[in-house]
Every structure is written in C-alpha cells, then in structure tokens.
Enzyme design. Structure first.
Site, PDB file in Angstrom:
ATOM      1  N   HIS A  76      36.628 -55.437 -44.285  1.00  0.00           N
ATOM      2  CA  HIS A  76      37.685 -55.029 -44.954  1.00  0.00           C
ATOM      3  C   HIS A  76      38.157 -55.910 -45.937  1.00  0.00           C
ATOM      4  O   HIS A  76      38.500 -55.602 -46.984  1.00  0.00           O
ATOM      5  CB  HIS A  76      39.084 -54.441 -44.178  1.00  0.00           C
ATOM      6  CG  HIS A  76      38.752 -53.195 -43.736  1.00  0.00           C
ATOM      7  ND1 HIS A  76      37.975 -53.025 -42.562  1.00  0.00           N
ATOM      8  CD2 HIS A  76      38.884 -52.021 -44.157  1.00  0.00           C
ATOM      9  CE1 HIS A  76      37.922 -51.820 -42.163  1.00  0.00           C
ATOM     10  NE2 HIS A  76      38.181 -50.980 -43.104  1.00  0.00           N
ATOM     11  N   GLU A 132      33.214 -40.301 -38.870  1.00  0.00           N
ATOM     12  CA  GLU A 132      32.741 -41.877 -38.884  1.00  0.00           C
ATOM     13  C   GLU A 132      32.176 -42.521 -37.621  1.00  0.00           C
ATOM     14  O   GLU A 132      32.216 -43.810 -37.370  1.00  0.00           O
ATOM     15  CB  GLU A 132      33.788 -42.943 -39.568  1.00  0.00           C
ATOM     16  CG  GLU A 132      35.034 -42.641 -38.813  1.00  0.00           C
ATOM     17  CD  GLU A 132      36.250 -43.460 -39.588  1.00  0.00           C
ATOM     18  OE1 GLU A 132      35.805 -44.409 -40.345  1.00  0.00           O
ATOM     19  OE2 GLU A 132      37.538 -43.254 -39.314  1.00  0.00           O
ATOM     20  N   CYS A 136      33.423 -41.351 -48.277  1.00  0.00           N
ATOM     21  CA  CYS A 136      34.567 -42.180 -48.890  1.00  0.00           C
ATOM     22  C   CYS A 136      33.984 -43.551 -48.442  1.00  0.00           C
ATOM     23  O   CYS A 136      34.966 -44.567 -48.859  1.00  0.00           O
ATOM     24  CB  CYS A 136      35.907 -41.714 -48.299  1.00  0.00           C
ATOM     25  SG  CYS A 136      36.098 -41.952 -46.567  1.00  0.00           S
ATOM     26  N   ASP A 141      32.119 -47.248 -40.950  1.00  0.00           N
ATOM     27  CA  ASP A 141      31.950 -47.229 -39.604  1.00  0.00           C
ATOM     28  C   ASP A 141      30.688 -46.254 -39.002  1.00  0.00           C
ATOM     29  O   ASP A 141      30.349 -46.815 -37.773  1.00  0.00           O
ATOM     30  CB  ASP A 141      33.329 -46.419 -39.246  1.00  0.00           C
ATOM     31  CG  ASP A 141      34.563 -47.644 -38.971  1.00  0.00           C
ATOM     32  OD1 ASP A 141      34.115 -48.794 -38.980  1.00  0.00           O
ATOM     33  OD2 ASP A 141      35.398 -47.413 -39.815  1.00  0.00           O
TER      34      ASP A 141
HETATM   35  C1  PEP Z   1      34.686 -45.868 -43.663  1.00  0.00           C
HETATM   36  O1  PEP Z   1      34.579 -46.102 -42.491  1.00  0.00           O
HETATM   37  O2  PEP Z   1      33.535 -45.767 -44.210  1.00  0.00           O
HETATM   38  C2  PEP Z   1      35.950 -45.879 -44.249  1.00  0.00           C
HETATM   39  C3  PEP Z   1      36.115 -45.263 -45.459  1.00  0.00           C
HETATM   40  O3  PEP Z   1      36.827 -46.323 -43.926  1.00  0.00           O
HETATM   41  P1  PEP Z   1      37.238 -48.088 -43.607  1.00  0.00           P
HETATM   42  O4  PEP Z   1      36.142 -48.558 -44.210  1.00  0.00           O
HETATM   43  O5  PEP Z   1      38.538 -48.147 -43.821  1.00  0.00           O
HETATM   44  O6  PEP Z   1      36.968 -48.051 -42.222  1.00  0.00           O
HETATM   45 MG    MG Z   2      36.519 -46.168 -41.096  1.00  0.00          MG
END
Ligand code: PEP
Ligand code: MG
Length: 583
Positions: free
Chosen positions: A198, A443, A514, A467
């Site tokens: 993140h 995910e 996403c 994920d």
């Molecule tokens: C993902 O897991 O691809 C996602 C968009 O959520 P995050 O990156 O916040 O876990």
């Molecule tokens: Mg995620």
C-alpha cells in the site's frame, strides 16, 4: 564520492533527480559518557535548548500542516507539545545530568527507557499506545542534540521548500506516505516493500517516482548525496557522473513533454479502433484526489479506499472517524465528481494497512481479520460507515463496494446490515439512494472460483488483482524477498481474471478491474482481449491507458488472447503479451 547504482523494484514511474534526505531509523543509538562536574550546567543548558528547539519545530509543523492532513494530526502534535512540557521529560533528565553526570543524550534515553518500561506494564491498550508518543518526542529531542534534523522540520523549512528532496528510508508506512502530499518532495526509495504494497500504491497515486525493495539503500546512501531515481526501471543512481546526470535530465524533460502531449486526450472518449467503448475510472485515497481524477477526465471513481480516512490517527483522538466526519468526506468526493459515479469501498484494514486503534496480533494478518471480516466483527462501526456512505448517496451517484467477500453467509450478513443501515436512516428521516448499487471485490481465489454465489446477489463486481495475485500465488505483496515471484501473468491468475470477466458479463453485471494491473499499459490489451470494459486506476495512469486503448483493435487482439489463455509457460505468456503491443 564514487558513483554507484542500486537495483530494486519499480513502483512509480518517472525520473526524479535531487538530494538524498535520510529518514532516521526510529531507535537512535546515542553516545554514553560521563561529564566533568564543571560541565554539568552547560550540559543541562544543552538539553534545555534542544527541548526549546523541538517546541519551536512542533509549532512550525503545526502551522505548515497541509489542508488535507488527517484531522487528528494537529491534536497529535498538541500531545507531543504537552509531553515535551511535562516535568518527566523537561525536568527529570536534567536532574539525571546533575546527579549522575551523564551526557544529555544518555540522560534523556535513560528517562525514556524508564517511562517506556512503566508503560509496558499498563493493560489498557490506549494508554500503552502513549508510550510511542513519548518515544517519538524523545527521538525529536535526540535528533536536535545529535544534529540530525527530522524529516518534517527539514522539509518545511523555507529554503528546502523549492528543492527536490528524495526521501530514503528503511520503510515508510502508507499513512506516513500520505503526509508527504503537498511537500516539495521528488521521489522516494525504501529498503523494503513490494510493487503492490500500500505504500507503493500511495506513491503511485501521488505520482512520484519511487523504487522499493532496495535492500540496504538507507545504509549505503548518505545525507545530501545526489540521487537519480529511474522509476520505470526501479534503478537508483547515487552520486552520478555529470554525463549520466545530463542524460537523465534529458530523459526527464522528454517524459515531461510526452506527459503534456497526453493531456490533450483528456476529453477524447476511450474507444478502441473497432468502436468498442471503454470506461476509465479513478482510484482515490482521499476526497482531494478527485481533483486529479477530474483533470484526467475519469468517468468516475472506481475505487475510493475509505480506510485511508481511518489511518494515521494517533494522539489523544486515537479513535475512528465518526459517522458525520465520514459522511463529510464521502459527500466531498461525490460533489467533486459532479454527477459521475463514486464507488466507495467499505473499510479494508489489516495486513499492510494497520490502523492505530486496532491492535495487530494475528500471526498472519493478510489471512486474518481483514476487511469485511473485521467489519462484520464490529457491527456498530460498520453500520456507522454504511450510514455515512448511504447519506452521501443523496448528493450524487454512489456505489457501495465490499472487500474480501468469500462466503455466502458473509454476503447474507453484509446485505442484511446494509438494509439495517437504511432502516436506521429512514427512522431518522435522512435521505439516501434506496437503490444504491452494491458490488463485491473479487480478490480471493475462492470468490473467483465460486462466482455464482456473487452474480445472483451483487449489482457489479470489481476484481482486486493485487490481492487476487497475492492469495493465488501465496506471495506477500509487501515482501521484497519474494517480489520476483509476484507474477500477474501466471496462468492461474489469468484464468481467475478471465473467468470472472466472462461469468459476470454473461450474467449481465458490470465487471471492472481496480487492482494495479488496470493501470499498467503493458497489460491493457490483454485485459481488453479478456473482455474487460471497465478499468479503474490512479488518475496519473489514466491517459496513458487511454492512449493504448485508442490504438487497440479488438478484432486483431482476440485470437492472440485465446492462444495466451491456452498457454502454461510463464515466459511464453510474457512474450505473447509483449507481442500484443505490436499489433
Ligand atoms: C486489490 O486488492 O487489488 C485492491 C484494489 O485493493 P487493495 O490494493 O486496497 O487491497
Ligand atoms: Mg485488496
């Protein structure tokens, strides 16, 4: 000093050239020595002066807080000022110097260690957390005593505010990364981290060149060294020769020109050469990111990572944002997007996104009480967030997105809680959109393999590839030791993505991606060929992806995709995906 090059993981594009600023590691190793009796008062004065300097430093930081700084940051600084004024810090160490003739640093550390030990005994997690505040205050004073300025004070001083500062650190938390917004800050390099941790995601969203997983960069790079970050290659050049510097300056200028050219595509619809319309959405962390989303011409927000409203909240007001505070933030995003849909994801904390009010005790937090699991375990908090999101839906189109759903009873409980939140709002005569679309993040591999569970009950699906890859390949997305195994093109990953797109589309519900794959231009044609029609990514990536779409022809891509989906050899797949760009 001789020039040298370090190789790591590229996480955020572009070239940054500037001077290194090292973020000191949290624990400071100080010198210990005894002073002569006649030096005692001078040593006492030295410590008092350092405390006074930190008082002034805190005031400057307070004054310079960016507008969008988390609301509690001011309160957090107040707590530090209070601790600094408390006799336990402002007087006891002076007594130690007088009584034991310790040098100032040693006296201060002795007292902080003593206080820390007392705090360790405390059961209450809130009070125990204050130990960190005391240590941080102690570190600030020590840095003044030892002559190492703190990052924030350095960055906020007037003469630094125009220079490019390249931050070098062992690690930076996602919440700390957010604090670098609005500061003169050209790039960042860390020893640890993965491409889709993140922290890296926030760097991309700030559109700052960055490289992580540099192993021991923070030990090898010295304060004020000249540093070049090649964010596309994941390479850092330290103390470059004049010729190399010149070469990178030219490259930097060329990238800027290309970027400016891309700006012309802002209003061009994203349509492939064969006439297929594609919707490009933005991922945001905070409502202010909507400005960049609108500037990039996004069709809306495809992912609002609401947990960033909950992170980095320390100090006295160490608590979750209230329903009203959340409502204001969600409404701000809805209003800023001027009628374009805003997809708000409910709280996804845990793993590499800790929040300070939740103690992380799980042995393997990525597999622990994360995201919807945490929300279902904290119904009052979840209901407050749902009400806040629902209330924002009275001001423009909002979609609700639920992270990490896997089991059918989780879907049942989540939908029941949404109904409960709606009923509570009706009772309170508060407006909301009763038909708010509800979607699931796909995910977890189990979800991608049990889609009938979802397609019957959800209005849309959003594939979280970050994920999905982590869980399908058993690779911690934040661990640089296994970063080379984090492979979006593994045949199992491709199967899970394409199966989700195909199943959702067949069932007549929209499917988007996403995760970070959506913003990678090398993968745009692959995703288009798999049938993806909605992409959500950082605003900074949107126009490059749009350009790729404008140059793509689905009729020529489709047969190649069928071949890729039948392949199992990773290097053959990678080569075939590269070839797609030549079509
Ligand atoms: C993902 O897991 O691809 C996602 C968009 O959520 P995050 O990156 O916040 O876990
Ligand atoms: Mg995620």
């Amino acid at each position: 000093m001789a020039s040298f090059t370090l190789h790591g993981i590229p996480v955020s594009r572009g070239i940054a050239i500037g001077r290194a600023h090292l973020l000191a590691p949290a624990a400071l190793d100080v010198r210990h020595y005894l002073i002569e009796a006649e030096q005692v008062e001078a040593e006492v004065q030295r410590l008092q002066d350092a405390i006074e300097t930190v008082h002034k430093e805190l005031q400057v930081i307070w004054k310079d807080l960016p507008q969008d700084a988390p609301a509690e940051l001011g309160a957090f600084l107040d707590v530090h000022a209070l601790i600094l004024s408390d006799p336990m810090i402002s007087e006891v160490p002076l007594d130690i110097i007088r009584a034991r003739h310790y040098n100032a640093e040693w006296a201060l550390v002795t007292q902080i260690d003593e206080l820390s030990a007392q705090f360790d005994e405390i059961e209450d997690p809130y009070l125990r957390e204050r130990k960190n505040d005391i240590q941080q205050v102690g570190e600030r004073v020590l840095k003044v005593l030892t002559g190492t300025a703190t990052a924030l004070s350095r960055l906020s001083s007037a003469e630094e505010s125009t220079a490019q500062v390249i931050v070098i650190a062992h690690d930076i938390s996602p919440a700390d990364m957010l604090q670098f917004r609005d500061r003169a800050f050209g790039g960042f390099v860390t020893d640890v981290g993965g491409q889709n941790s993140h922290t890296s995601i926030v760097a991309r969203s700030l559109d700052i060149p960055a490289a992580v997983g540099m192993s021991n960069a923070s030990a090898l790079i010295a304060q004020d060294d000249w540093v070049i970050i090649d964010g596309d290659a994941g390479v850092v050049i330290v103390e470059p020769s004049p010729a190399v510097l010149e070469q990178y300056r030219e490259l930097q200028a060329r990238l800027m020109r290309e970027r400016k050219k891309l700006g012309k595509l802002r209003r061009t619809p994203a349509v492939t050469r064969d006439g297929t319309e594609i919707a490009l959405f933005a991922n945001i962390e905070l409502p202010d990111d909507c400005v960049a989303a609108m500037e990039a011409g996004a069709a809306g927000v495809g992912l609002f990572r609401s947990e960033f409203l909950f992170m980095g909240r320390t100090g006295y007001t160490n608590r979750l944002p209230s329903e009203d505070e959340q409502f204001e933030s969600y409404r701000a995003a809805v209003v800023a997007m001027k009628g374009r849909p805003v997809t708000i994801r409910t709280l996804d904390i845990g793993a590499d996104k800790p929040i300070s009010t939740v103690e992380e005790t799980a042995l393997n937090p990525a597999l622990g009480l994360r995201a919807i699991r945490y929300c279902l375990a904290e119904p009052q908090m979840f209901l407050a967030q749902l009400r806040a999101i629902l209330r924002a839906s009275a001001f423009g189109p909002v979609k609700l997105l639920i992270p990490m759903l896997t089991q059918s009873f989780e879907i049942d409980q989540t939908l029941a809680m949404i109904e409960q939140a709606k009923a509570q709002l009706r009772d309170a005569h508060k407006k909301f959109d009763p038909l708010i679309p509800i979607g699931a993040m796909i995910e977890i591999p189990a979800a991608a393999l049990a889609l009938p569970l979802f397609v019957k009950r959800m209005d849309f699906l959003s594939i979280g590839t970050n994920d999905l890859i982590q869980y399908a390949l058993a690779i911690d997305r934040a661990d640089h030791e296994v970063a080379h195994l984090y492979n979006p093109l593994h045949p199992a990953v491709l199967y899970l993505i394409s199966n989700t797109i195909a199943t959702g589309t067949k069932a007549g519900i929209p499917v988007s991606v996403c995760g970070e794959m959506a913003g990678d231009t090398k993968l745009t044609r692959l995703l288009l060929g798999m049938g993806l029609r909605e992409f959500s990514m950082h605003p900074a990536q949107l126009l490059s992806v749009k350009q790729e779409i404008l140059n793509s022809d689905l009729t020529t891509i489709a047969p190649q995709i069928r071949k890729i989906m039948r392949a199992f050899d990773s290097s053959a797949i990678a080569e075939a995906v590269d070839q797609l760009r030549m079509l």
